[in-house]
Design an enzyme around this catalytic site. Structure first.
Site, PDB file in Angstrom:
ATOM      1  N   THR A 106       0.681  -1.330   0.054  1.00  0.00           N
ATOM      2  CA  THR A 106       0.076   0.181   0.040  1.00  0.00           C
ATOM      3  C   THR A 106       0.779   1.344  -0.139  1.00  0.00           C
ATOM      4  O   THR A 106       0.769   2.215  -0.895  1.00  0.00           O
ATOM      5  CB  THR A 106      -0.965   0.015   1.070  1.00  0.00           C
ATOM      6  OG1 THR A 106      -1.752  -1.250   1.404  1.00  0.00           O
ATOM      7  CG2 THR A 106      -1.837   1.110   1.464  1.00  0.00           C
TER       8      THR A 106
ATOM      9  N   ASN B 248      -5.513  -9.348  -7.775  1.00  0.00           N
ATOM     10  CA  ASN B 248      -5.677 -10.252  -6.514  1.00  0.00           C
ATOM     11  C   ASN B 248      -6.885 -11.092  -6.194  1.00  0.00           C
ATOM     12  O   ASN B 248      -6.721 -12.098  -5.403  1.00  0.00           O
ATOM     13  CB  ASN B 248      -5.390  -9.656  -5.276  1.00  0.00           C
ATOM     14  CG  ASN B 248      -6.098  -8.245  -5.242  1.00  0.00           C
ATOM     15  OD1 ASN B 248      -6.199  -7.256  -6.352  1.00  0.00           O
ATOM     16  ND2 ASN B 248      -7.034  -8.070  -4.246  1.00  0.00           N
TER      17      ASN B 248
ATOM     18  N   SER C  21       4.976  -6.688  -1.391  1.00  0.00           N
ATOM     19  CA  SER C  21       4.965  -6.792  -0.053  1.00  0.00           C
ATOM     20  C   SER C  21       5.172  -8.180   0.608  1.00  0.00           C
ATOM     21  O   SER C  21       4.842  -9.323  -0.061  1.00  0.00           O
ATOM     22  CB  SER C  21       3.214  -6.839   0.003  1.00  0.00           C
ATOM     23  OG  SER C  21       2.978  -6.686   1.438  1.00  0.00           O
ATOM     24  N   ALA C  22       6.156  -8.052   1.452  1.00  0.00           N
ATOM     25  CA  ALA C  22       6.739  -9.356   2.044  1.00  0.00           C
ATOM     26  C   ALA C  22       5.779 -10.527   2.534  1.00  0.00           C
ATOM     27  O   ALA C  22       5.988 -11.779   2.339  1.00  0.00           O
ATOM     28  CB  ALA C  22       7.670  -9.162   2.865  1.00  0.00           C
ATOM     29  N   HIS C  23       4.615 -10.013   3.165  1.00  0.00           N
ATOM     30  CA  HIS C  23       3.615 -10.855   3.617  1.00  0.00           C
ATOM     31  C   HIS C  23       2.846 -11.801   2.690  1.00  0.00           C
ATOM     32  O   HIS C  23       2.101 -12.567   2.871  1.00  0.00           O
ATOM     33  CB  HIS C  23       2.496 -10.296   4.804  1.00  0.00           C
ATOM     34  CG  HIS C  23       1.744  -9.476   4.138  1.00  0.00           C
ATOM     35  ND1 HIS C  23       0.220  -9.999   3.914  1.00  0.00           N
ATOM     36  CD2 HIS C  23       1.836  -8.171   3.705  1.00  0.00           C
ATOM     37  CE1 HIS C  23      -0.444  -8.926   3.458  1.00  0.00           C
ATOM     38  NE2 HIS C  23       0.410  -7.758   3.339  1.00  0.00           N
TER      39      HIS C  23
ATOM     40  N   THR D 136      13.808   5.511  10.196  1.00  0.00           N
ATOM     41  CA  THR D 136      14.623   4.319  10.245  1.00  0.00           C
ATOM     42  C   THR D 136      14.047   2.866   9.790  1.00  0.00           C
ATOM     43  O   THR D 136      12.865   2.648  10.143  1.00  0.00           O
ATOM     44  CB  THR D 136      14.983   4.246  11.995  1.00  0.00           C
ATOM     45  OG1 THR D 136      15.513   5.306  12.289  1.00  0.00           O
ATOM     46  CG2 THR D 136      15.877   3.011  12.298  1.00  0.00           C
TER      47      THR D 136
ATOM     48  N   CYS E 151      -8.974  -6.783   1.795  1.00  0.00           N
ATOM     49  CA  CYS E 151      -9.311  -5.629   2.536  1.00  0.00           C
ATOM     50  C   CYS E 151     -10.895  -5.524   2.675  1.00  0.00           C
ATOM     51  O   CYS E 151     -11.538  -4.963   3.684  1.00  0.00           O
ATOM     52  CB  CYS E 151      -9.130  -4.389   1.817  1.00  0.00           C
ATOM     53  SG  CYS E 151      -7.295  -4.386   1.464  1.00  0.00           S
TER      54      CYS E 151
HETATM   55  N1  PLP Z   1      -1.961  -4.959  -4.166  1.00  0.00           N
HETATM   56  C1  PLP Z   1      -2.482  -5.746  -4.279  1.00  0.00           C
HETATM   57  C2  PLP Z   1      -2.715  -6.466  -5.550  1.00  0.00           C
HETATM   58  C3  PLP Z   1      -2.668  -6.850  -3.015  1.00  0.00           C
HETATM   59  O1  PLP Z   1      -3.253  -8.011  -3.015  1.00  0.00           O
HETATM   60  C4  PLP Z   1      -2.338  -6.221  -1.772  1.00  0.00           C
HETATM   61  C5  PLP Z   1      -3.033  -6.913  -0.693  1.00  0.00           C
HETATM   62  O2  PLP Z   1      -3.932  -7.363  -0.312  1.00  0.00           O
HETATM   63  C6  PLP Z   1      -1.960  -4.813  -1.670  1.00  0.00           C
HETATM   64  C7  PLP Z   1      -1.768  -4.145  -2.936  1.00  0.00           C
HETATM   65  C8  PLP Z   1      -1.732  -4.123  -0.562  1.00  0.00           C
HETATM   66  O3  PLP Z   1      -0.350  -4.641   0.055  1.00  0.00           O
HETATM   67  P1  PLP Z   1      -0.189  -4.493   1.783  1.00  0.00           P
HETATM   68  O4  PLP Z   1      -1.012  -5.396   2.294  1.00  0.00           O
HETATM   69  O5  PLP Z   1       1.312  -5.002   1.884  1.00  0.00           O
HETATM   70  O6  PLP Z   1      -0.379  -3.098   2.215  1.00  0.00           O
END
Ligand code: PLP
Length: 380
Positions: free
Chosen positions: A71, A151, A199-201, A237, A327
């Site tokens: 994000t 996604n 995004s690492a997660h 940091t 989300c």
């Molecule tokens: N973009 C896409 C395509 C995603 O699937 C997601 C997370 O669901 C994000 C952005 C947002 O990533 P983060 O959760 O690291 O903010």
């Protein structure tokens, strides 16, 4: 109850070795900006990860800026393109993740940027001929923002082709690659895009760590100011243990990519076949049942009955899936993607469901899901 996790597009579990690497890195407590040896030890940890990412994407380490998440990366790129690079027009699609969609909306409302939405077809594909046509229709400075893999439905965009079209027409190109980094082999020396996000997660790394790829020649400015960290592009940091965890997860993901892809593709094929056999008239949203045109890590079903509580019902049976994107998974409102793909009748009579896999998903997990779906279908 044995719980089953089939929501890996929302987030993935950390592996033991990622946790171990993170815990170990926490002992290196120095501030990476400090010039003394404590600081320099921490700096070495994060620079090693930067080099690893740069090598993987075939870019230079200076083009990788650590952030807190996908994000933040997307926000930074889009906002700075408008506020610092003089972008006056954004071409995007209604299928983007909220963090891109809402940022672009803000640019439209507050910064008076012209926004052109490319309407996807019934399968969720973005018409690239239309992109070219719109690009040629104006000489306003333009940013194209289109995600690599959706996604929710997994549709893949040919980012190499889009990047070429953008380059030929003098536009900047940003792609949200959050669902594809560490899952697909990305070579940015061959794909002339300007910006990407990670995004690492999403690949067994920790939450709170990500990066933005910013092509060196772009001239982007920071969103967060107040320090010279990250080549003055992201003050604050650095999250050393988060970055180390991201590095370990990426390293393992790349090393085992072939094995993981083969396993997950087999799971996806199995899931499609078993669900089709168990639930007559089930359909699939977008290209998600097409192994070539969609990301192998997820499938998005359209169940032939209306059950807005499906996510909760499956959760009560110990199975975690998603009804929308992460989300909006708690929300009953249909997502923008579903609104684009489904007509009113389909909205009222069917139920979309996203199932997403990881290398630890098993066929037994899919069998349990199929039993649960059959029970829910029968109990209606
Ligand atoms: N973009 C896409 C395509 C995603 O699937 C997601 C997370 O669901 C994000 C952005 C947002 O990533 P983060 O959760 O690291 O903010």
């Amino acid at each position: 109850m044995h719980k089953i996790y089939l929501d890996n597009a929302a987030t993935t579990p950390l592996t033991d070795e990622v946790i171990a690497a993170m815990v170990d890195s926490m002992k290196t407590f120095g501030n990476p900006s400090s010039t003394h040896s404590f600081g320099q030890e921490a700096k070495t940890l994060i620079e090693n990860v930067r080099r690893l990412i740069a090598e993987a994407l075939k870019v230079s380490p200076g083009e990788i800026i650590f952030t807190s998440c996908g994000t933040e990366s997307n926000n930074m790129i889009i906002k700075s393109c408008v506020r610092n690079l003089g972008v006056e027009r954004i071409i995007t699609s209604p299928m983007e993740h909220k963090c891109v969609a809402e940022t672009i909306q803000e640019m439209k409302n507050k910064d008076k940027v012209e926004v052109v939405y490319l309407r996807p077809d019934k399968n969720g594909d973005i018409p690239l001929d239309k992109l070219e046509e719109v690009l040629k229709s104006s000489d306003k400075k333009t940013l194209v923002s289109l995600m690599h893999a959706n996604n929710e439905i997994g549709n893949l965009l040919d980012i190499e082709k889009v990047a070429e079209i953008c380059r030929e027409n003098g536009a900047l190109f940003h792609s949200d690659t959050v669902q594809t980094v560490a899952h697909l082999d990305l070579d940015f020396s061959k794909i002339p895009l300007d910006f990407a996000s990670c995004s690492a997660h999403k690949f067994h790394g920790p939450k709170g760590a990500g990066f933005a790829f910013i092509r060196k020649s772009s001239g982007l400015k920071p969103l967060i100011t107040g320090g010279g960290q990250e080549r003055s592009l992201r003050a604050g940091t650095e999250n050393v243990s988060g970055i180390v965890g991201m590095g370990k997860a990426l390293e393992r993901g790349l090393e085992k990519m072939k094995e993981y892809v083969a396993h997950i593709q087999e799971i996806k094929r199995y899931a499609i076949d078993e669900i089709k056999a168990a639930i007559p008239n089930v359909q699939f949203n977008g290209h998600s049942a097409d192994m070539e045109k969609s990301l192998y890590t997820l499938v998005n079903l359209r169940l032939p009955f209306f059950e807005p509580m499906i996510g909760m019902k499956l959760d009560m049976k110990g199975i975690a899936v998603s009804q929308g994107s992460a989300c909006s998974s708690g929300a009953s409102k249909p997502s923008m993607v579903m609104m684009m793909l489904l007509d009113d009748e389909e909205m009222k009579t069917t139920t979309p469901l996203r199932i997403s896999f990881s290398h630890s998903t098993t066929k037994a997990d899919i069998d349990a899901l199929v039993v649960a779906l059959k029970e829910i279908a029968a109990g209606r």
